[in-house]
Design a protein around this motif. Structure first.
Motif, PDB file in Angstrom:
ATOM      1  N   PRO A   1      12.973   7.090   5.755  1.00  0.00           N
ATOM      2  CA  PRO A   1      11.874   7.930   6.262  1.00  0.00           C
ATOM      3  C   PRO A   1      10.507   7.515   5.722  1.00  0.00           C
ATOM      4  O   PRO A   1       9.509   7.619   6.443  1.00  0.00           O
ATOM      5  CB  PRO A   1      12.251   9.330   5.779  1.00  0.00           C
ATOM      6  N   SER A   2      10.453   7.044   4.479  1.00  0.00           N
ATOM      7  CA  SER A   2       9.167   6.592   3.945  1.00  0.00           C
ATOM      8  C   SER A   2       8.656   5.401   4.745  1.00  0.00           C
ATOM      9  O   SER A   2       7.461   5.304   5.042  1.00  0.00           O
ATOM     10  CB  SER A   2       9.299   6.186   2.473  1.00  0.00           C
ATOM     11  N   LEU A   3       9.567   4.516   5.123  1.00  0.00           N
ATOM     12  CA  LEU A   3       9.167   3.370   5.945  1.00  0.00           C
ATOM     13  C   LEU A   3       8.753   3.826   7.343  1.00  0.00           C
ATOM     14  O   LEU A   3       7.919   3.199   7.988  1.00  0.00           O
ATOM     15  CB  LEU A   3      10.306   2.362   6.061  1.00  0.00           C
ATOM     16  N   LEU A   4       9.363   4.937   7.786  1.00  0.00           N
ATOM     17  CA  LEU A   4       8.998   5.479   9.090  1.00  0.00           C
ATOM     18  C   LEU A   4       7.532   5.922   9.082  1.00  0.00           C
ATOM     19  O   LEU A   4       6.792   5.689  10.043  1.00  0.00           O
ATOM     20  CB  LEU A   4       9.913   6.655   9.430  1.00  0.00           C
ATOM     21  N   LEU A   5       7.119   6.551   7.965  1.00  0.00           N
ATOM     22  CA  LEU A   5       5.714   6.960   7.846  1.00  0.00           C
ATOM     23  C   LEU A   5       4.803   5.740   7.953  1.00  0.00           C
ATOM     24  O   LEU A   5       3.775   5.768   8.616  1.00  0.00           O
ATOM     25  CB  LEU A   5       5.478   7.671   6.517  1.00  0.00           C
ATOM     26  N   LEU A   6       5.231   4.663   7.298  1.00  0.00           N
ATOM     27  CA  LEU A   6       4.464   3.420   7.390  1.00  0.00           C
ATOM     28  C   LEU A   6       4.423   2.946   8.845  1.00  0.00           C
ATOM     29  O   LEU A   6       3.387   2.525   9.346  1.00  0.00           O
ATOM     30  CB  LEU A   6       5.094   2.355   6.495  1.00  0.00           C
ATOM     31  N   GLY A   7       5.569   3.030   9.513  1.00  0.00           N
ATOM     32  CA  GLY A   7       5.646   2.615  10.913  1.00  0.00           C
ATOM     33  C   GLY A   7       4.662   3.388  11.780  1.00  0.00           C
ATOM     34  O   GLY A   7       4.021   2.831  12.674  1.00  0.00           O
ATOM     35  N   ILE A   8       4.538   4.678  11.493  1.00  0.00           N
ATOM     36  CA  ILE A   8       3.603   5.494  12.271  1.00  0.00           C
ATOM     37  C   ILE A   8       2.162   5.056  12.006  1.00  0.00           C
ATOM     38  O   ILE A   8       1.343   4.984  12.901  1.00  0.00           O
ATOM     39  CB  ILE A   8       3.790   6.990  11.913  1.00  0.00           C
TER      40      ILE A   8
ATOM     41  N   THR B   1       0.823  -1.205   0.000  1.00  0.00           N
ATOM     42  CA  THR B   1       0.000   0.000   0.000  1.00  0.00           C
ATOM     43  C   THR B   1       0.861   1.261   0.000  1.00  0.00           C
ATOM     44  O   THR B   1       0.648   2.168  -0.806  1.00  0.00           O
ATOM     45  CB  THR B   1      -0.905   0.013   1.246  1.00  0.00           C
ATOM     46  N   PHE B   2       1.842   1.312   0.881  1.00  0.00           N
ATOM     47  CA  PHE B   2       2.638   2.534   0.978  1.00  0.00           C
ATOM     48  C   PHE B   2       3.540   2.744  -0.234  1.00  0.00           C
ATOM     49  O   PHE B   2       3.718   3.876  -0.678  1.00  0.00           O
ATOM     50  CB  PHE B   2       3.448   2.548   2.283  1.00  0.00           C
ATOM     51  N   VAL B   3       4.097   1.665  -0.750  1.00  0.00           N
ATOM     52  CA  VAL B   3       4.928   1.834  -1.942  1.00  0.00           C
ATOM     53  C   VAL B   3       4.062   2.367  -3.087  1.00  0.00           C
ATOM     54  O   VAL B   3       4.484   3.223  -3.861  1.00  0.00           O
ATOM     55  CB  VAL B   3       5.604   0.516  -2.344  1.00  0.00           C
ATOM     56  N   PHE B   4       2.822   1.901  -3.139  1.00  0.00           N
ATOM     57  CA  PHE B   4       1.910   2.417  -4.159  1.00  0.00           C
ATOM     58  C   PHE B   4       1.589   3.897  -3.908  1.00  0.00           C
ATOM     59  O   PHE B   4       1.683   4.725  -4.807  1.00  0.00           O
ATOM     60  CB  PHE B   4       0.625   1.599  -4.197  1.00  0.00           C
TER      61      PHE B   4
ATOM     62  N   LEU C   1      11.234  11.257  -4.681  1.00  0.00           N
ATOM     63  CA  LEU C   1      11.192   9.882  -5.186  1.00  0.00           C
ATOM     64  C   LEU C   1      10.827   8.865  -4.106  1.00  0.00           C
ATOM     65  O   LEU C   1      10.696   7.678  -4.392  1.00  0.00           O
ATOM     66  CB  LEU C   1      12.555   9.506  -5.781  1.00  0.00           C
ATOM     67  N   TRP C   2      10.702   9.302  -2.862  1.00  0.00           N
ATOM     68  CA  TRP C   2      10.294   8.434  -1.760  1.00  0.00           C
ATOM     69  C   TRP C   2      11.046   7.108  -1.724  1.00  0.00           C
ATOM     70  O   TRP C   2      12.245   7.085  -1.537  1.00  0.00           O
ATOM     71  CB  TRP C   2       8.773   8.182  -1.809  1.00  0.00           C
ATOM     72  N   PHE C   3      10.342   6.009  -1.933  1.00  0.00           N
ATOM     73  CA  PHE C   3      10.971   4.682  -1.800  1.00  0.00           C
ATOM     74  C   PHE C   3      12.056   4.436  -2.853  1.00  0.00           C
ATOM     75  O   PHE C   3      12.800   3.478  -2.763  1.00  0.00           O
ATOM     76  CB  PHE C   3       9.916   3.572  -1.896  1.00  0.00           C
ATOM     77  N   ASN C   4      12.122   5.286  -3.873  1.00  0.00           N
ATOM     78  CA  ASN C   4      13.146   5.097  -4.898  1.00  0.00           C
ATOM     79  C   ASN C   4      14.360   5.983  -4.651  1.00  0.00           C
ATOM     80  O   ASN C   4      15.291   5.995  -5.433  1.00  0.00           O
ATOM     81  CB  ASN C   4      12.571   5.404  -6.283  1.00  0.00           C
ATOM     82  N   ASP C   5      14.337   6.766  -3.570  1.00  0.00           N
ATOM     83  CA  ASP C   5      15.448   7.646  -3.259  1.00  0.00           C
ATOM     84  C   ASP C   5      16.172   7.115  -2.020  1.00  0.00           C
ATOM     85  O   ASP C   5      15.561   6.974  -0.958  1.00  0.00           O
ATOM     86  CB  ASP C   5      14.897   9.061  -2.988  1.00  0.00           C
TER      87      ASP C   5
END
Lengths: 446, 290, 297
Positions: C144-151, C109-112, C134-138
């Motif tokens: 940090p993008s995974l951190l958002l998912l963690g939250i 979901t988050f990668v999407f 680029l989020w997950f591609n940077d």
């Protein structure tokens, strides 16, 4: 529950655990069945065949296997498609579920020949008088390691340049680029941008790691060498690699790394119908011969042509060569029915009819001289380029190593980083050498 | 602790009341704002799952036209039913086996004195908290020699021999049952199994339910275990592996990926609504008893 | 009654722990027998391994950044929820639900959502005239993008805190209110002391969980790379982009189960054990639930 009895229970349990552990580590797989002095006249039984193909391509393999079963009514082949190297290794290590295993690349040859995960085929080859001179020399070299022939080639993959003829004509380019500088000039001409500055269509995607953009596939353009004769890394001392890296990173800089990344992240999957070249979003692309089959299947309307991949400016003599690799297959250590596995392997790797059928279906290039000469081999103008690459004397492969593709991954990891952040190239390549040699020592050493 | 501040700081009530209303509004604005952010991902997943594959590759958020096609394809082109069946097999068997082996063990640890109990308990705690990767290699080698890799058995069978976390959790529940009940049952002539079956289990039902739900969800959601043991055999893939490798093995577009993602979320949410209380109490108990 | 559990501990805990130590001194590929090579694996680990320190650093990032951020966030939400007077059940369920989403589904979901080309997040940013990253591609933003998912999935910790906060006796607040304590003082002198054990417990268990961080990072890498792994295998997709999501346990998986260097993977496992043991000791010393004394009341 009394203390004493409980203690006895505890003790008993631990002893049981300890003995079972000893027993477990004591038995190492299944013993090899010795081979008969003569090939059996009729074949009977069941044999399992693991390969990595899926979808349409798995269908081609299945139909070839069906032919084998038709010719040998007593044999049932249990086909497991979609099995990558990691899975194959897991299954072979676990014991006897795999008889015949096929990998997409030559990367496992070094480690499987060394560890014995794939058996030495020499006794079978000698007994049945299989003519190995029928294999092209480069193909022969990548299916054996240090004198142990543990694999046979099943077709080859060859790499060259695909270009969208409509887009090139529209941009006023009438012949494909022959050097990397020409490739870059043409690519910049073919690249178009959106009003907001982002890329709309790209002439050629120079990003390392995009689709088939791998060090291995670029190497032959500059005659770049991977390993020395003793197996150690030759990357840091070869003059071809710096030339390729410098060209590629400068190209990336001209368009902009971030812009390319963003564009690439929005592109479709390589092996799906929305592949960027098939969708016309990229005008020129480095790819294997199998793409011709995907194009026919998924994008029949696209007008394209192929040509050998451009060479580095200082290596124009190499034009016409390319990267060669191929599928390889071998008989697993734990195979319970090596005779059947060998019969199937022999059929898939030396039978001209089977090879031509698979080559026509997969659009891979045959791996034997006989199959290459067969009149039944369907050769389109686009596919012809690859047949020529396959027989070009300057074409090159990635040599087998006990660390498998480890040396390529180490190098690509470095290149990946370098295209973005730059740095001291010579020092970086030296550290690549060290990393590869260190990990060789870990696997090899005394 | 009540000696905070001074009495002289008493304030008039009027501005405080007004402040409270403001406070209330403020808090609810924050709560609702965050709630929207928390729900948004699922909404986007749903919207994308209703798009055609052409739309998912373009810059649109709202489907036009709406189509259930991705869901149909999820069932027809992907062995989704088998993935779910495998996940269910794994989760149900693991949970049942765990209960059969861990309840008696937890009972002994909670209620019976014996030498070595402390060492055993400490071992269980360490086994529970140790990263599974520490022991992964020898255990993998063991299953591989037994020829059981390539199936879910290496993940299911060990539960017959107790699960450290479940034993720990059950023991904590059993400790809350006053020992007088068990003593009375013993006087009535019950053996330890009788006490366990007639007294402890009936009284610890909520705790057992919570432990079972934990085990169920841990197995259902497990990715590392199945990746290690089943990746070479698609027949045994649970839904976690299927979904994770979907984009690379089937190369599907976002639409069908999102449809599968929705389908993966739904059963868990349904189970949650049926077992909400057990769930929340269980979670609270694992942490609060610190 | 205890025999199965004891056997289980012996087979799946004691034996493998000892065997890991033994294997760590060998070269072993499962096809041939283990071969004793002394300290070679450790020498390679500490001196030559090109990725192990980056992997350890990534894991450390999740331990040092993700764990505290998640705790603070969960605490704040729990605090807000104690104030809500209307529809309390609805609010709690809303904030808890994402924690229920199976991890693989939440990562996909988050990668999407954060997909740079056509993901909703960048589309929304674009509507505000912002050129989304680029989020997950940077490599710089993947963690940090995974951190958002963690939250997003922090609901279970939040529930624990909520239960702890509701345990704080109401009259304490009322009394201190009469005494004129302000919000900060109430938080500092009443709420925190009551809930500190819960916080600490969540912190240490969070750290132990972060040490083995695997699923989210590896799935995010393979989904975000969009690469089709035709023939290499799962391990080849780990770490994308540029090893920024390569955690220690993934590196162990790659060496052990992609490269089949089981001896070396065992050396990595032993190092992980040593690090985890430090936190374990801390946990065992500090928390009564983990000491066996209560057992024999």
């Amino acid at each position: 529950m009394k203390n004493a009895s409980l203690r006895r229970h505890l003790l008993g349990a631990i002893v049981l655990a300890a003995t079972s552990a000893v027993l477990l580590s004591g038995c190492t797989g299944t013993a090899e069945v010795p081979i008969a002095s003569r090939a059996p006249s009729t074949l009977k039984g069941q044999v399992s065949f693991w390969h990595f193909f899926s979808g349409r391509e798995a269908g081609v393999i299945q139909s070839t296997v069906d032919d084998f079963m038709k010719a040998n009514p007593g044999v049932k082949v249990d086909v497991h498609p979609g099995q990558d190297d990691e899975k194959l290794q897991k299954a072979i290590s676990a014991g006897n579920t795999v008889d015949l295993g096929m990998s997409y690349s030559t990367d496992i040859v070094g480690s499987f020949c060394t560890s014995g995960a794939f058996r030495d085929l020499t006794p079978f080859i000698k007994r049945d008088n299989v003519d190995l001179t029928n294999l092209t020399p480069i193909v022969k070299s990548y299916t054996e390691f240090k004198g142990v022939r543990c694999a046979m080639p099943v077709l080859t993959d060859d790499y060259a340049l695909y270009y969208n003829t409509d887009l090139l004509t529209a941009a006023g380019i009438d012949s494909p680029p022959k050097t990397l500088t020409e490739l870059e000039d043409d690519a910049l001409k073919l690249t178009t941008y959106n009003p907001d500055g982002s890329i709309k269509t790209l002439g050629f995607n120079p990003l390392m790691g995009f689709y088939e953009n791998a060090a291995a596939h670029y190497g032959p353009s500059a005659g770049a060498k991977w390993l020395n004769a003793d197996g150690s890394s030759a990357i840091g001392s070869d003059s071809g690699w710096p030339e390729l890296i410098t060209w590629q990173t400068n190209f990336v800089k001209k368009i902009g790394y971030a812009k390319l990344q963003k564009f690439s992240a929005g592109l479709g999957q390589e092996f799906e119908a929305d592949n960027a070249f098939q969708k016309g979003k990229i005008a020129m692309n480095l790819d294997g011969e199998y793409r011709t089959a995907f194009l026919a299947d998924q994008a029949p309307g696209l007008k394209y042509a192929t040509a050998p991949f451009p060479t580095a400016d200082s290596h124009t003599d190499l034009y016409g060569a390319g990267y060669i690799t191929g599928n390889i297959a071998g008989i697993s250590k734990g195979s319970q029915n090596p005779e059947l596995a060998w019969a199937l392997l022999k059929y898939l790797t030396t039978d001209t009819g089977a090879l031509v059928k698979m080559a026509n279906g997969l659009k891979n290039v045959p791996s034997t001289a006989d199959a290459l000469k067969s009149p039944k081999l369907e050769i389109s103008s686009q596919y012809k380029t690859f047949v020529d690459v396959a027989s070009n004397p300057h074409s090159a492969t990635t040599p087998p190593s006990p660390i498998g593709a480890g040396y390529q991954q180490t190098f690509e990891q470095f290149w990946d980083k370098y295209q973005k952040s730059g740095g001291d190239l010579a020092a970086g390549l030296k550290s690549v050498d060290k990393q590869i040699n260190d990990s060789l020592a870990l696997v090899n050493g005394p | 602790m009540t000696a905070v501040g001074t009495r002289s700081a008493l304030r008039s009530t009027r501005p405080r009341h007004f402040g409270r209303v403001l406070n209330w509004i403020g808090q609810h604005v924050v709560l609702s704002g965050l709630a929207v952010l928390f729900l948004a991902p699922v909404v986007f997943v749903f919207l994308t799952s209703m798009m055609t594959s052409n739309q998912t590759l373009t810059a649109t958020i709202w489907p036009d036209p709406w189509t259930w096609d991705n869901y149909v394809r999820a069932f027809t082109q992907v062995p989704l039913v088998r993935w779910f069946a495998n996940s269910a097999t794994y989760a149900v068997l693991a949970t049942a086996f765990m209960l059969a082996s861990s309840i008696p063990a937890a009972y002994v640890l909670a209620r019976i004195r014996f030498r070595g109990a402390n060492i055993l308990f400490t071992a269980i705690i360490i086994a529970m908290l140790l990263p599974p990767q520490v022991t992964a290699v020898p255990i993998y080698v063991m299953w591989s020699k037994l020829g059981m890799t390539g199936t879910l058995l290496p993940l299911i069978l060990p539960n017959l021999l107790g699960d450290a976390f479940s034993i720990f959790l059950l023991r904590q529940f059993f400790l809350t049952i006053p020992s007088e009940y068990a003593d009375a049952a013993r006087i009535d002539g019950n053996g330890e199994w009788g006490v366990l079956a007639r007294v402890i289990i009936p009284m610890a039902k909520p705790g057992i339910a919570a432990t079972a739900i934990f085990m169920f969800f841990n197995s259902w959601n497990d990715y590392y275990g199945p990746l290690l043991y089943t990746s070479e055999n698609e027949q045994w893939w649970p839904v976690a592996i299927g979904l994770a490798s979907f984009r690379s093995s089937h190369g599907g577009d976002w639409g069908i990926t999102m449809a599968i993602t929705m389908l993966v979320m739904v059963p868990v949410v349904i189970i949650f609504f049926f077992a909400q209380r057990t769930f929340v109490e269980g979670i609270a108990l694992t942490g609060v008893k610190g | 009654m205890l025999a199965p559990a004891v056997l289980g501990l012996a087979l799946f805990f004691v034996y493998p722990l000892l065997a890991s130590i033994y294997y760590s001194f060998t070269r072993y590929n499962l096809v041939s027998d283990p071969q004793w090579i002394g300290l070679r694996n450790y020498q390679y680990l500490f001196a030559d391994d090109p990725n192990v320190w980056q992997a350890a650093g990534n894991t450390l990032w999740f331990v040092a950044v993700m764990v505290p951020v998640k705790l603070v966030f969960a605490f704040a939400i729990a605090g807000l929820l104690t104030r809500a007077k209307t529809a309390t059940g609805l609010w709690r369920t809303l904030y808890y639900l994402p924690a229920l989403v199976p991890p693989v589904a939440s990562v996909v979901t988050f990668v999407f959502l954060f997909n740079p080309g056509t993901g909703p997040v960048n589309l929304i940013l674009k509507a505000f005239g912002i050129d989304g990253p680029l989020w997950f591609n940077d490599p710089a933003l993947a963690k940090p993008s995974l951190l958002l998912l963690g939250i997003w999935v922090t609901g279970d910790v939040m529930i624990i805190f909520l239960a702890g906060l509701l345990d704080v006796p109401r009259d304490l607040y009322e009394a201190s209110g009469l005494d004129g304590a302000n919000g900060v003082q109430k938080l500092w002198y009443i709420t925190l002391p009551t809930i500190v054990p819960v916080l600490l417990f969540s912190l240490v268990t969070g750290i132990i969980a972060a040490l083995q961080f695997f699923t989210e990072a590896s799935v995010a890498s393979s989904v975000a790379s969009g690469k089709v792994s035709i023939g290499e295998g799962a391990g080849a997709g780990f770490g994308y982009p540029e090893n920024s999501l390569l955690t220690y346990t993934q590196w162990l998986y790659i060496r052990g189960f992609s490269n089949y260097q089981l001896g070396y993977a065992s050396a990595l496992a032993v190092l992980l054990f040593v690090v985890a043991a430090v936190f374990l000791t801390l946990l065992l010393r500090r928390f009564s639930a983990f000491t066996p004394d209560e057992a024999t009341r």
